[in-house]
Design a protein around this motif. Structure first.
Motif, PDB file in Angstrom:
ATOM      1  N   CYS A   1      -4.961  15.798  -3.026  1.00  0.00           N
ATOM      2  CA  CYS A   1      -5.707  16.942  -3.587  1.00  0.00           C
ATOM      3  C   CYS A   1      -7.066  17.070  -2.890  1.00  0.00           C
ATOM      4  O   CYS A   1      -7.527  18.181  -2.608  1.00  0.00           O
ATOM      5  N   GLN A   2      -7.695  15.926  -2.613  1.00  0.00           N
ATOM      6  CA  GLN A   2      -9.002  15.941  -1.960  1.00  0.00           C
ATOM      7  C   GLN A   2      -8.894  16.508  -0.537  1.00  0.00           C
ATOM      8  O   GLN A   2      -9.725  17.316  -0.119  1.00  0.00           O
ATOM      9  N   GLU A   3      -7.857  16.126   0.176  1.00  0.00           N
ATOM     10  CA  GLU A   3      -7.653  16.653   1.540  1.00  0.00           C
ATOM     11  C   GLU A   3      -7.458  18.173   1.497  1.00  0.00           C
ATOM     12  O   GLU A   3      -8.001  18.905   2.332  1.00  0.00           O
ATOM     13  N   VAL A   4      -6.675  18.627   0.531  1.00  0.00           N
ATOM     14  CA  VAL A   4      -6.415  20.072   0.411  1.00  0.00           C
ATOM     15  C   VAL A   4      -7.707  20.813   0.068  1.00  0.00           C
ATOM     16  O   VAL A   4      -7.987  21.887   0.602  1.00  0.00           O
ATOM     17  N   LEU A   5      -8.511  20.205  -0.790  1.00  0.00           N
ATOM     18  CA  LEU A   5      -9.799  20.801  -1.140  1.00  0.00           C
ATOM     19  C   LEU A   5     -10.693  20.903   0.102  1.00  0.00           C
ATOM     20  O   LEU A   5     -11.289  21.940   0.373  1.00  0.00           O
TER      21      LEU A   5
ATOM     22  N   VAL B   1       0.194  17.126  -7.356  1.00  0.00           N
ATOM     23  CA  VAL B   1      -0.166  17.594  -8.709  1.00  0.00           C
ATOM     24  C   VAL B   1       0.670  16.886  -9.769  1.00  0.00           C
ATOM     25  O   VAL B   1       0.558  17.178 -10.948  1.00  0.00           O
ATOM     26  N   GLN B   2       1.516  15.962  -9.336  1.00  0.00           N
ATOM     27  CA  GLN B   2       2.405  15.199 -10.226  1.00  0.00           C
ATOM     28  C   GLN B   2       3.281  16.127 -11.074  1.00  0.00           C
ATOM     29  O   GLN B   2       3.381  15.983 -12.298  1.00  0.00           O
ATOM     30  N   ALA B   3       3.896  17.077 -10.372  1.00  0.00           N
ATOM     31  CA  ALA B   3       4.797  18.005 -11.061  1.00  0.00           C
ATOM     32  C   ALA B   3       6.090  17.291 -11.445  1.00  0.00           C
ATOM     33  O   ALA B   3       6.574  16.434 -10.713  1.00  0.00           O
ATOM     34  N   ARG B   4       6.623  17.656 -12.597  1.00  0.00           N
ATOM     35  CA  ARG B   4       7.873  17.061 -13.029  1.00  0.00           C
ATOM     36  C   ARG B   4       9.061  17.803 -12.421  1.00  0.00           C
ATOM     37  O   ARG B   4      10.129  17.247 -12.222  1.00  0.00           O
ATOM     38  N   LEU B   5       8.849  19.083 -12.149  1.00  0.00           N
ATOM     39  CA  LEU B   5       9.939  19.898 -11.632  1.00  0.00           C
ATOM     40  C   LEU B   5       9.311  21.027 -10.815  1.00  0.00           C
ATOM     41  O   LEU B   5       8.229  21.507 -11.157  1.00  0.00           O
ATOM     42  N   ALA B   6       9.990  21.415  -9.745  1.00  0.00           N
ATOM     43  CA  ALA B   6       9.455  22.479  -8.894  1.00  0.00           C
ATOM     44  C   ALA B   6      10.497  23.582  -8.718  1.00  0.00           C
ATOM     45  O   ALA B   6      11.706  23.311  -8.724  1.00  0.00           O
TER      46      ALA B   6
ATOM     47  N   GLY C   1      -6.145  35.231  -1.727  1.00  0.00           N
ATOM     48  CA  GLY C   1      -6.994  34.422  -0.855  1.00  0.00           C
ATOM     49  C   GLY C   1      -7.830  33.402  -1.601  1.00  0.00           C
ATOM     50  O   GLY C   1      -8.889  32.990  -1.128  1.00  0.00           O
ATOM     51  N   PHE C   2      -7.356  32.985  -2.763  1.00  0.00           N
ATOM     52  CA  PHE C   2      -8.090  32.006  -3.558  1.00  0.00           C
ATOM     53  C   PHE C   2      -7.875  30.605  -2.978  1.00  0.00           C
ATOM     54  O   PHE C   2      -6.759  30.268  -2.607  1.00  0.00           O
ATOM     55  N   PRO C   3      -8.936  29.779  -2.898  1.00  0.00           N
ATOM     56  CA  PRO C   3      -8.754  28.434  -2.317  1.00  0.00           C
ATOM     57  C   PRO C   3      -7.712  27.618  -3.097  1.00  0.00           C
ATOM     58  O   PRO C   3      -7.837  27.426  -4.306  1.00  0.00           O
ATOM     59  N   ALA C   4      -6.696  27.132  -2.366  1.00  0.00           N
ATOM     60  CA  ALA C   4      -5.594  26.438  -3.026  1.00  0.00           C
ATOM     61  C   ALA C   4      -6.059  25.136  -3.678  1.00  0.00           C
ATOM     62  O   ALA C   4      -5.609  24.778  -4.761  1.00  0.00           O
ATOM     63  N   GLY C   5      -6.992  24.444  -3.019  1.00  0.00           N
ATOM     64  CA  GLY C   5      -7.488  23.189  -3.572  1.00  0.00           C
ATOM     65  C   GLY C   5      -8.183  23.395  -4.910  1.00  0.00           C
ATOM     66  O   GLY C   5      -8.067  22.576  -5.824  1.00  0.00           O
TER      67      GLY C   5
END
Lengths: 173, 466
Positions: free
Chosen positions: B63-67, B134-139, B78-82
């Motif tokens: 998450c930090q790298e993406v930020l 993001v520790q998603a349970r399902l995508a 165009g919202f920052p994904a991080g």
């Protein structure tokens, strides 16, 4: 007459249901599967789906009537969708659509007299760089011009049987 | 790859890359020897980043790298994904979901189609890294109905990835599990709006939800915290993990990092998709140098810089003002930087990266009528201003194009547009109002002149767009 589906479709439907945390989420995928087998979504099929998912029939019908791709009535054997939106229109898609209509002697949104096709306008098919485009069933045809449309229509006629002289009693092909 | 799969890649490869292109996302996609199989993907280094992410990195570190990469969403806003990921409610105790928005529907946009049909594993890898982060349970991948082959390609690719333990239970022995499900839409544009998409995924009409309180980061799918990202954005995550957030941020220019796949269409010599480094080129470069300019003997009338809902630019227009850093600018269309902030400074937006070129041979009123027909068709019908207003704007502009224009129409159109924007649950209100507001404001002379045009000539015109 009981509403029935092939074993294969029933197996796919159960598979869809198992994929989602909540059963209702499988609704759209199930409707796709049934429409693929039956050609359209009759009220009978919608009631069957409602029972399968523990929904009321209106919860199914409100979805069927919201999404343009779901149909409550039969269409021709092949579905031709001509992109109507800006980049295709700038490159002559209205003319392309007229040519399809003339080839099958038909209007938009009805079954052609020979039963082979239904032609619709579609909103942006996401291939604007190769405008004008159209879909025939699942396949996309790009950079259309008069010659390509003619060839495509010939191909459809050669591979799709016309109705017999008299449509069957049900009106379906 | 089996023959069936080959059949499923119906869109042509484009091998004549333009020298200005910098391909990261589409690096392999158009290589004629590159196919959609997992073997091919892994042969080209695929899934190395997922192995690195899951094997060597913590979710927080990703998450930090993406930020730090400052990557901005490629779907339209165009919202920052991080930042989007940071807003995620991680303390609710509810399961977290990740959704890939593959409902690519904004008129003019055809970039996600290239990724899905030519390099599906790149999307799957980007998604699994993001899901772990993001520790998603399902995508889920929500793909539009009009890409049936794309849906099949993705399903096959997911099966391949599952067989190699890259998707599903206990991924690569890490103890982290996340499955990936392909969900098909049914030809409704509004499903590209993230809360409409969520309703659709729940098996309902795609009525967008009102924000607040229904921010997906807190109350998304099944009222659980949910991240919704565009296809291209999720692919970028793979490369951010690969090169590191700071190295990624060095591509492009500050606040406009990375590359972007631009979709050029309309009345231009070489329409197509071009992956370019953000901020290093201009709209002029894209339209003239890369796109080959206008057709023989024609001249520019207008440019829509970011999908048909973006505000139009009229040929010859000048844009002046001050940039965020205080520098003043004075641009023509050709000078506007090709990135997120450039078109914003010029009063419009880059949206989904779809640039539509309109030349002098078409009637600008009819162009608007064509656009209005789209937005009227796609209004979900929840909010009265949008449902009624979009239809009125369509009817008025169609009547004008067909020879029934009145002098007061321009004023009427502007007033309808003004009463929709800002008065609806979702951004479809703006999407349908902005074209009308901007076309009428910038081409007022042509809208007013329409009333003096010969109605018979308009009724019987050969070339039609409505």
């Amino acid at each position: 007459m009981a509403f029935d589906l092939t074993e294969q479709t029933l197996a796919r439907i159960d598979q869809f249901i198992s994929r989602y945390p909540q059963k209702r989420s499988a609704l759209m995928m199930i409707l796709h599967e049934i429409q693929k087998e039956k050609g359209h979504l009759s009220l009978e099929s919608q009631e069957w789906v409602a029972e399968k998912l523990g929904l009321t029939p209106i919860q199914v019908r409100e979805v069927v009537t919201f999404y343009p791709f779901y149909r409550e009535h039969p269409i021709g054997k092949r579905l031709i969708r001509v992109c109507r939106t800006l980049s295709c229109a700038l490159n002559g898609s209205y003319r392309i659509c007229d040519q399809f209509k003339q080839e099958f002697d038909t209007d938009l949104n009805v079954i052609s007299p020979d039963g082979r096709v239904t032609i619709e306008f579609a909103e942006c098919l996401a291939s604007c760089g190769t405008a004008p485009v159209a879909m025939v069933d699942d396949d996309l045809y790009e950079s259309l011009d008069e010659a390509k449309v003619k060839a495509l229509c010939d191909e459809i006629r050669a591979n799709t049987a016309a109705w017999a002289a008299e449509p069957s009693a049900t009106g379906a092909p | 790859m089996n023959e069936d799969l080959k059949q499923m890649t119906p869109i042509p490869k484009r091998t004549n890359l333009h020298p200005l292109e910098r391909r990261i996302i589409l690096k392999h996609a158009d290589d004629p020897a590159y196919d959609t199989s997992i073997d091919c993907y892994e042969r080209h280094g695929g899934y190395a980043e997922l192995r690195k992410a899951i094997g060597e990195m913590s979710p927080e570190a990703i998450c930090q790298e993406v930020l730090e990469s400052e990557v901005r969403g490629r779907g339209g806003a165009g919202f920052p994904a991080g930042m989007k990921w940071k807003f995620l409610d991680r303390k609710s105790g509810k399961p977290i979901y990740l959704i890939c928005n593959a409902d690519e529907s904004e008129p003019g946009t055809f970039k996600d189609r290239q990724i899905i049909h030519k390099d599906p594993h790149q999307l799957i890898e980007g998604m699994m890294i993001s899901a772990f982060a993001v520790q998603a349970r399902l995508a889920f991948i929500y793909i539009r109905e009009e890409m049936p082959h794309g849906a099949r390609i993705l399903e096959s690719a997911i099966e391949e990835a599952r067989a190699r333990n890259l998707v599903g239970e206990n991924i690569l022995g890490s103890g982290y599990s996340c499955d990936l499900v392909v969900h098909r839409g049914a030809a409704a544009y509004i499903c590209g709006e993230e809360t409409g998409l969520i309703e659709s995924l729940e098996g309902k009409r795609a009525y967008p939800r009102i924000k607040p309180p229904y921010f997906p980061a807190a109350l998304g799918l099944y009222m659980c915290p949910t991240v919704v990202n565009n296809v291209e954005t999720l692919c970028n995550v793979k490369h951010i993990v690969g090169m590191g957030g700071k190295a990624y941020a060095a591509i492009g220019r500050p606040g406009n990092t990375g590359t972007r796949i631009w979709c050029l269409s309309g009345q231009v010599r070489n329409p197509g998709y071009y992956e370019l480094e953000n901020g290093r080129h201009t709209y002029g470069d894209l339209i003239h140098t890369i796109g080959g300019g206008l057709l023989e003997g024609r001249h520019l009338q207008a440019v829509i810089p970011g999908g048909s809902s973006a505000k139009v630019w009229r040929a010859g227009e000048r844009f002046t003002g001050k940039l965020k850093n205080g520098d003043s600018f004075d641009w023509g269309i050709d000078d506007v930087p090709l990135d997120f902030d450039g078109p914003m400074a010029a009063g419009s937006m880059s949206g989904s990266g779809a640039v539509i070129v309109i030349d002098n041979t078409v009637d600008i009123v009819e162009v608007l009528a064509n656009i209005n027909a789209f937005y009227a068709h796609e209004s979900c019908g929840q909010c009265t201003p949008c449902r009624e207003g979009s239809l009125w704007m369509k009817k008025i502009t169609t009547r004008m194009a067909n020879g029934g224009a009145r002098r007061e129409d321009a004023e009427l159109l502007a007033s309808i547009g003004d009463q929709i924007a800002g008065r609806t649950i979702c951004a479809h209100g703006e999407a349908c109002a902005w074209p009308t507001q901007s076309f009428v404001a910038k081409f007022r002379d042509k809208f007013e002149a329409k009333a003096e045009a010969d109605p018979e000539a308009l009724r019987t015109r050969a070339f039609r767009m409505v």
